[in-house]
Design a protein around this motif. Structure first.
Motif, PDB file in Angstrom:
ATOM      1  N   TYR A  80       0.842  -1.202   0.000  1.00 48.47           N
ATOM      2  CA  TYR A  80       0.000   0.000   0.000  1.00 48.47           C
ATOM      3  C   TYR A  80       0.873   1.246   0.000  1.00 48.47           C
ATOM      4  CZ  TYR A  80      -3.432  -3.425   1.663  1.00 48.47           C
ATOM      5  OH  TYR A  80      -4.246  -4.515   1.805  1.00 48.47           O
ATOM      6  N   PRO A  81       0.433   2.374  -0.539  1.00 49.23           N
ATOM      7  CA  PRO A  81      -0.821   2.516  -1.308  1.00 49.23           C
ATOM      8  C   PRO A  81      -0.799   1.765  -2.631  1.00 49.23           C
ATOM      9  CG  PRO A  81       0.454   4.547  -1.374  1.00 49.23           C
ATOM     10  CD  PRO A  81       1.151   3.652  -0.406  1.00 49.23           C
ATOM     11  N   GLU A  82       0.408   1.464  -3.148  1.00 46.15           N
ATOM     12  CA  GLU A  82       0.555   0.535  -4.255  1.00 46.15           C
ATOM     13  C   GLU A  82       2.016   0.113  -4.301  1.00 46.15           C
ATOM     14  OE1 GLU A  82      -0.338   2.280  -8.006  1.00 46.15           O
ATOM     15  OE2 GLU A  82       0.979   4.010  -7.721  1.00 46.15           O
ATOM     16  N   PRO A  83       2.297  -1.100  -4.796  1.00 43.88           N
ATOM     17  CA  PRO A  83       3.679  -1.566  -4.807  1.00 43.88           C
ATOM     18  C   PRO A  83       4.541  -0.760  -5.775  1.00 43.88           C
ATOM     19  CG  PRO A  83       2.142  -3.402  -5.093  1.00 43.88           C
ATOM     20  CD  PRO A  83       1.356  -2.136  -5.258  1.00 43.88           C
ATOM     21  N   ASN A  84       5.780  -0.554  -5.396  1.00 47.45           N
ATOM     22  CA  ASN A  84       6.756  -0.041  -6.338  1.00 47.45           C
ATOM     23  C   ASN A  84       6.780  -0.948  -7.567  1.00 47.45           C
ATOM     24  OD1 ASN A  84       9.748  -0.452  -7.347  1.00 47.45           O
ATOM     25  ND2 ASN A  84       9.681   1.623  -6.515  1.00 47.45           N
ATOM     26  N   ARG A  85       6.959  -0.371  -8.731  1.00 46.01           N
ATOM     27  CA  ARG A  85       6.850  -1.146  -9.983  1.00 46.01           C
ATOM     28  C   ARG A  85       7.835  -2.299 -10.038  1.00 46.01           C
ATOM     29  NH1 ARG A  85      10.117   2.044 -14.654  1.00 46.01           N
ATOM     30  NH2 ARG A  85      11.736   2.972 -13.335  1.00 46.01           N
ATOM     31  N   LEU A  86       9.022  -2.146  -9.438  1.00 45.51           N
ATOM     32  CA  LEU A  86      10.007  -3.223  -9.486  1.00 45.51           C
ATOM     33  C   LEU A  86       9.682  -4.324  -8.480  1.00 45.51           C
ATOM     34  CD1 LEU A  86      13.256  -1.159 -10.044  1.00 45.51           C
ATOM     35  CD2 LEU A  86      11.913  -2.439 -11.720  1.00 45.51           C
ATOM     36  N   ILE A  87       9.054  -3.962  -7.367  1.00 50.25           N
ATOM     37  CA  ILE A  87       8.577  -4.990  -6.440  1.00 50.25           C
ATOM     38  C   ILE A  87       7.433  -5.764  -7.084  1.00 50.25           C
ATOM     39  CG2 ILE A  87       7.499  -5.387  -4.197  1.00 50.25           C
ATOM     40  CD1 ILE A  87       9.050  -3.002  -3.136  1.00 50.25           C
ATOM     41  N   ALA A  88       6.543  -5.042  -7.769  1.00 48.26           N
ATOM     42  CA  ALA A  88       5.463  -5.713  -8.501  1.00 48.26           C
ATOM     43  C   ALA A  88       6.045  -6.659  -9.550  1.00 48.26           C
ATOM     44  CB  ALA A  88       4.552  -4.670  -9.148  1.00 48.26           C
TER      45      ALA A  88
END
Length: 470
Positions: A80-88
């Motif tokens: 949250y609030p949203e994953p970092n793109r590299l973690i995603a």
């Protein structure tokens, strides 16, 4: 340095190249792993290169080939609030995500421990407020008692920068909710929970997620001893979850203000006195009222938690009391900067939310309160019941005018800058007053962090007093 175990000859991605990220990279290399380093910030990447590190652009698809783990710095959101793109990306690729805390717990123990007379131990401290002071106080007590000890985590060094364990050593680690939430290994010998108040709610999806992050230290870690503050319902719930019954002394309940005299093990402070009770009987007491490094009920709670933690290691109450008296406190946390002409100047820049500011306001009388910064949800409305001791408020920063509207009948002045606030408070202060910086707000409108804000307060006070002497 603690060489990371379990990744020799394998590629491990490291995202975030601040203090903990670079320490992680060094520890991975020392353990034979191949670290692949990246940061979304060009400045952080440049700093890493300047220190001799090589970068791997993790935004490229082929950079993930053969990567077996992604190690993430605590400030980077993973849910949250949203994953970092590299973690995603790592989650999509099935790459396990961990942090330096998880790597530490899987790497701290070595074969050398078999030759030691006393096995090293880890004390991990978490909570909303007071965890830094509690961590530092535990470390101070151990050092004063002659026990080998190191301190790391959210305070001091990164955990992987620690020295390898000595015989009988105790490592004291402060853990934020960010660190506790993501670590894949959490195995402290003693876990400490100070308290819980709302904070970082956007990062954890609400108060339940915030509590769950801190609860992991106990539910996942399985500590031998659990020291738990029970002044909030979450702490009482956690103590209930950990204990097998009312007399289970593996759980030590801690309170600031409530007498705890049940059949188990408890440590509490009332009217300035710390009391330890076991099996329904008092076994020790310490007068905290004149201990300058631990002013106020909130610091008495910290003292109780630290006392309980070191008592599990066998330290005598008299040894703990002597160490309390030599504890100077931490910078920016009820730090006594100066006392001149009967006026005290206290730096509590770490009071970045209303709850921590409330504790500071309750610790002193006749307060000239420097407050403001980048306000958080609710502002300072919840502090109205604690303003009886405030003679006047001096408002600074982005939220100065909004905060002024919430002060009710409390005298106030909009100063905007720290320089003017310190000057005006000092001009109006009388013997017996305390000029208190307790901002109840984040610092990012005028300062990079609360430390710089506190340092500015100290510098302004020092300069003002120097001019007065001249």
């Amino acid at each position: 340095m603690i060489p990371v175990q379990g990744f020799s000859g394998r590629k491990v991605a490291v995202l975030g190249l601040g203090r903990s990220g670079l320490a992680t990279a060094r520890a991975l290399s020392a353990g034979g792993a191949e670290p692949c380093l990246w940061d979304d910030s060009p400045e952080a990447r440049d700093n890493a290169v300047a220190q001799g590190f090589e970068l791997t652009d993790l935004t490229r698809r082929d950079a993930w080939d053969e990567v077996v783990c992604l190690v993430v710095s605590p400030g980077i959101p993973h849910l949250y609030p949203e994953p970092n793109r590299l973690i995603a990306r790592a989650m999509a690729e099935g790459v396990p995500v961990d942090n330096d805390i998880g790597l530490f717990f899987r790497s701290w123990s070595t074969r050398d421990w078999g030759r030691m007379d006393k096995t090293p131990k880890v004390i991990a401290v978490t909570g909303s407020n007071g965890k830094s002071t509690t961590t530092a106080l535990i470390h101070h007590i151990l050092s004063e008692a002659g026990r080998p000890a190191q301190m790391a985590g959210n305070i001091g060094r990164g955990v992987l920068d620690l020295d390898p364990a000595q015989d009988g050593e105790v490592v004291v680690i402060e853990l934020s909710s960010y660190q506790a939430e993501l670590a894949r290994a959490l195995t402290p010998d003693i876990a400490v929970f100070t308290n819980l108040t709302p904070d970082h709610l956007d990062r954890h999806g609400g108060i339940g997620g915030y509590f769950a992050a801190k609860r992991r230290l106990f539910s996942e870690g399985g500590p031998d001893r659990a020291v738990i503050g029970v002044d909030e319902v979450e702490g009482r719930f956690l103590a209930n979850q950990m204990a097998q019954g009312a007399g289970d002394d593996r759980v030590i309940r801690v309170s600031s203000g409530e007498k705890l005299d049940g059949p188990g093990w408890s440590v509490f402070a009332r009217k300035g006195f710390l009391s330890e009770w076991r099996k329904g009987r008092q076994v020790a007491s310490i007068d905290l009222r004149e201990i300058s490094g631990l002013p106020g009920a909130h610091n008495h709670q910290n003292a109780c938690a630290a006392y309980a933690a070191v008592r599990t290691l066998g330290l005598a109450p008299k040894v703990v009391e002597a160490a309390f008296r030599s504890f100077a406190g931490l910078p920016h946390r009820s730090q006594l900067v100066a006392e001149v002409g009967g006026v005290r100047y206290v730096n509590d820049s770490k009071a970045t939310n209303a709850d921590s500011a409330a504790k500071a306001l309750q610790a002193f009388d006749n307060i000239r309160w420097i407050v403001g910064g980048l306000g958080k949800g609710g502002g300072i409305a919840s502090l109205v019941p604690h303003l009886d001791s405030v003679k006047k408020a001096y408002l600074i920063g982005h939220s100065a005018r909004d905060f002024a509207l919430q002060l009710g009948e409390t005298p106030h002045e909009i100063c905007e800058t720290m320089e003017r606030a310190v000057t005006r408070a000092a001009q109006e202060a009388k013997p017996g007053d305390t000029v208190l910086l307790a901002p109840a707000a984040a610092s990012f409108d005028q300062y990079p962090d609360f430390e710089k804000r506190g340092e500015d307060f100290v510098a302004r006070v020092t300069a003002l007093l120097a001019r007065a002497k001249g």
